[in-house]
Design a protein around this motif. Structure first.
Motif, PDB file in Angstrom:
ATOM      1  N   THR A  41       0.820  -1.216   0.000  1.00 58.35           N
ATOM      2  CA  THR A  41       0.000   0.000   0.000  1.00 58.35           C
ATOM      3  C   THR A  41       0.852   1.264   0.000  1.00 58.35           C
ATOM      4  OG1 THR A  41      -0.149   0.018   2.413  1.00 58.35           O
ATOM      5  CG2 THR A  41      -1.868  -1.183   1.223  1.00 58.35           C
ATOM      6  N   ALA A  42       2.152   1.119   0.074  1.00 58.27           N
ATOM      7  CA  ALA A  42       3.049   2.280   0.075  1.00 58.27           C
ATOM      8  C   ALA A  42       3.045   2.936  -1.301  1.00 58.27           C
ATOM      9  CB  ALA A  42       4.463   1.845   0.450  1.00 58.27           C
ATOM     10  N   ASP A  43       3.548   4.166  -1.359  1.00 58.56           N
ATOM     11  CA  ASP A  43       3.681   4.862  -2.640  1.00 58.56           C
ATOM     12  C   ASP A  43       4.431   3.994  -3.636  1.00 58.56           C
ATOM     13  OD1 ASP A  43       2.417   7.182  -1.926  1.00 58.56           O
ATOM     14  OD2 ASP A  43       4.249   8.362  -1.688  1.00 58.56           O
ATOM     15  N   LEU A  44       4.111   4.197  -4.907  1.00 58.49           N
ATOM     16  CA  LEU A  44       4.775   3.449  -5.966  1.00 58.49           C
ATOM     17  C   LEU A  44       6.291   3.645  -5.913  1.00 58.49           C
ATOM     18  CD1 LEU A  44       4.659   1.683  -8.495  1.00 58.49           C
ATOM     19  CD2 LEU A  44       4.309   3.781  -9.826  1.00 58.49           C
ATOM     20  N   THR A  45       6.734   4.869  -5.614  1.00 60.55           N
ATOM     21  CA  THR A  45       8.183   5.123  -5.575  1.00 60.55           C
ATOM     22  C   THR A  45       8.865   4.303  -4.475  1.00 60.55           C
ATOM     23  OG1 THR A  45       7.783   7.065  -4.190  1.00 60.55           O
ATOM     24  CG2 THR A  45       8.036   7.442  -6.563  1.00 60.55           C
ATOM     25  N   VAL A  46       8.197   4.113  -3.354  1.00 56.23           N
ATOM     26  CA  VAL A  46       8.766   3.303  -2.267  1.00 56.23           C
ATOM     27  C   VAL A  46       8.855   1.851  -2.706  1.00 56.23           C
ATOM     28  CG1 VAL A  46       8.373   2.464   0.094  1.00 56.23           C
ATOM     29  CG2 VAL A  46       7.984   4.876  -0.464  1.00 56.23           C
ATOM     30  N   ARG A  47       7.830   1.358  -3.377  1.00 47.68           N
ATOM     31  CA  ARG A  47       7.856  -0.029  -3.845  1.00 47.68           C
ATOM     32  C   ARG A  47       8.918  -0.231  -4.912  1.00 47.68           C
ATOM     33  NH1 ARG A  47       2.272  -1.050  -5.799  1.00 47.68           N
ATOM     34  NH2 ARG A  47       2.025   1.202  -5.751  1.00 47.68           N
ATOM     35  N   ILE A  48       9.077   0.757  -5.793  1.00 47.05           N
ATOM     36  CA  ILE A  48      10.139   0.669  -6.815  1.00 47.05           C
ATOM     37  C   ILE A  48      11.507   0.693  -6.143  1.00 47.05           C
ATOM     38  CG2 ILE A  48      11.256   1.918  -8.716  1.00 47.05           C
ATOM     39  CD1 ILE A  48       8.397   2.748  -9.618  1.00 47.05           C
ATOM     40  N   ALA A  49      11.670   1.539  -5.141  1.00 47.09           N
ATOM     41  CA  ALA A  49      12.946   1.587  -4.409  1.00 47.09           C
ATOM     42  C   ALA A  49      13.233   0.248  -3.733  1.00 47.09           C
ATOM     43  CB  ALA A  49      12.923   2.710  -3.374  1.00 47.09           C
ATOM     44  N   ALA A  50      12.224  -0.350  -3.114  1.00 47.81           N
ATOM     45  CA  ALA A  50      12.409  -1.657  -2.466  1.00 47.81           C
ATOM     46  C   ALA A  50      12.826  -2.699  -3.495  1.00 47.81           C
ATOM     47  CB  ALA A  50      11.134  -2.086  -1.752  1.00 47.81           C
ATOM     48  N   ALA A  51      12.170  -2.695  -4.650  1.00 51.79           N
ATOM     49  CA  ALA A  51      12.513  -3.644  -5.711  1.00 51.79           C
ATOM     50  C   ALA A  51      13.944  -3.406  -6.208  1.00 51.79           C
ATOM     51  CB  ALA A  51      11.518  -3.524  -6.864  1.00 51.79           C
ATOM     52  N   GLY A  52      14.320  -2.149  -6.347  1.00 57.38           N
ATOM     53  CA  GLY A  52      15.675  -1.823  -6.803  1.00 57.38           C
ATOM     54  C   GLY A  52      16.748  -2.235  -5.807  1.00 57.38           C
ATOM     55  N   ALA A 119       5.872  -9.612  -7.683  1.00 59.35           N
ATOM     56  CA  ALA A 119       4.443  -9.833  -7.901  1.00 59.35           C
ATOM     57  C   ALA A 119       3.646  -9.345  -6.694  1.00 59.35           C
ATOM     58  CB  ALA A 119       4.173 -11.314  -8.163  1.00 59.35           C
ATOM     59  N   SER A 120       4.149  -9.618  -5.511  1.00 61.85           N
ATOM     60  CA  SER A 120       3.459  -9.176  -4.303  1.00 61.85           C
ATOM     61  C   SER A 120       3.506  -7.656  -4.150  1.00 61.85           C
ATOM     62  CB  SER A 120       4.069  -9.848  -3.080  1.00 61.85           C
ATOM     63  OG  SER A 120       3.346  -9.505  -1.933  1.00 61.85           O
ATOM     64  N   LEU A 121       4.634  -7.058  -4.503  1.00 58.34           N
ATOM     65  CA  LEU A 121       4.776  -5.602  -4.381  1.00 58.34           C
ATOM     66  C   LEU A 121       3.857  -4.841  -5.327  1.00 58.34           C
ATOM     67  CD1 LEU A 121       8.627  -5.022  -4.057  1.00 58.34           C
ATOM     68  CD2 LEU A 121       6.883  -4.285  -2.438  1.00 58.34           C
ATOM     69  N   PHE A 122       3.671  -5.391  -6.530  1.00 56.44           N
ATOM     70  CA  PHE A 122       2.999  -4.609  -7.561  1.00 56.44           C
ATOM     71  C   PHE A 122       1.644  -5.157  -8.016  1.00 56.44           C
ATOM     72  CE2 PHE A 122       7.516  -3.551  -8.005  1.00 56.44           C
ATOM     73  CZ  PHE A 122       7.432  -2.185  -7.817  1.00 56.44           C
ATOM     74  N   PHE A 123       1.350  -6.413  -7.708  1.00 53.53           N
ATOM     75  CA  PHE A 123       0.139  -6.996  -8.284  1.00 53.53           C
ATOM     76  C   PHE A 123      -0.799  -7.650  -7.277  1.00 53.53           C
ATOM     77  CE2 PHE A 123       3.480  -7.356 -11.575  1.00 53.53           C
ATOM     78  CZ  PHE A 123       2.984  -6.404 -12.443  1.00 53.53           C
ATOM     79  N   SER A 124      -0.496  -7.578  -6.008  1.00 47.35           N
ATOM     80  CA  SER A 124      -1.369  -8.251  -5.046  1.00 47.35           C
ATOM     81  C   SER A 124      -2.182  -7.229  -4.251  1.00 47.35           C
ATOM     82  CB  SER A 124      -0.540  -9.120  -4.089  1.00 47.35           C
ATOM     83  OG  SER A 124       0.236  -8.311  -3.240  1.00 47.35           O
ATOM     84  N   ALA A 125      -3.225  -7.753  -3.654  1.00 50.38           N
ATOM     85  CA  ALA A 125      -4.048  -6.901  -2.793  1.00 50.38           C
ATOM     86  C   ALA A 125      -3.290  -6.612  -1.510  1.00 50.38           C
ATOM     87  CB  ALA A 125      -5.361  -7.616  -2.480  1.00 50.38           C
ATOM     88  N   PRO A 126      -3.514  -5.475  -0.909  1.00 48.99           N
ATOM     89  CA  PRO A 126      -2.829  -5.158   0.343  1.00 48.99           C
ATOM     90  C   PRO A 126      -3.145  -6.184   1.422  1.00 48.99           C
ATOM     91  CG  PRO A 126      -4.017  -3.244  -0.500  1.00 48.99           C
ATOM     92  CD  PRO A 126      -4.399  -4.409  -1.352  1.00 48.99           C
ATOM     93  N   ALA A 127      -2.177  -6.429   2.270  1.00 49.70           N
ATOM     94  CA  ALA A 127      -2.357  -7.356   3.382  1.00 49.70           C
ATOM     95  C   ALA A 127      -3.299  -6.732   4.405  1.00 49.70           C
ATOM     96  CB  ALA A 127      -1.004  -7.664   4.038  1.00 49.70           C
ATOM     97  N   PRO A 128      -4.051  -7.575   5.100  1.00 49.11           N
ATOM     98  CA  PRO A 128      -4.934  -7.014   6.130  1.00 49.11           C
ATOM     99  C   PRO A 128      -4.108  -6.429   7.272  1.00 49.11           C
ATOM    100  CG  PRO A 128      -4.905  -9.411   6.237  1.00 49.11           C
ATOM    101  CD  PRO A 128      -4.125  -9.013   5.017  1.00 49.11           C
TER     102      PRO A 128
END
Length: 132
Positions: A41-52, A119-128
């Motif tokens: 659920t974090a900003d896209l930039t944070v998820r991209i940074a994590a992936a990088g 896949a989890s970072l970009f394509f899954s529903a947020p965790a409860p």
């Protein structure tokens, strides 16, 4: 080189293999934890940074593992060529096939885990979120 010097080089290569696992393992574990806490659920930039960060760490870790494994195999080849090897040398030489696990299997596992995390970072529903 003497048998003792070669064994010393083997010990260093093995230590490098072990150390090269630390950062990627920590980062992968941390990302899994963050995913459980809501990183998707974090900003896209944070998820991209994590992936990088994961990708850079994984590439560096894989290269370090492959280099250390190649050096270890070179030492094993030299130990194998000794005329009267000791029992420790024979044990190290017997490990040669397992060094290929470090060269091929471990990086392959990283790729599989990395793809699953992407896949989890970009394509899954947020965790409860528990407790909210």
């Amino acid at each position: 080189m003497t048998e003792s010097e070669l064994i010393g080089h083997w010990v260093k290569a093995r230590a490098h293999i072990i150390a090269s696992q630390a950062a990627p393992t920590f980062l992968l574990t941390a990302i899994v934890g963050f995913l459980a806490l809501g990183l998707p659920t974090a900003d896209l930039t944070v998820r991209i940074a994590a992936a990088g960060i994961l990708l850079a760490s994984g590439i560096f870790g894989a290269l370090a593992q492959i280099a250390a494994a190649n050096e270890g195999l070179a030492v094993i080849a030299d130990l194998h060529a000794l005329e009267a090897p000791g029992s420790l040398t024979r044990c190290i030489v017997a490990m040669a096939p397992w060094v290929n696990v470090v060269r091929y299997v471990t990086p392959a596992i990283f790729v599989i885990v990395y793809v699953a995390l992407l896949a989890s970072l970009f394509f899954s529903a947020p965790a409860p979120h528990f407790g909210r």
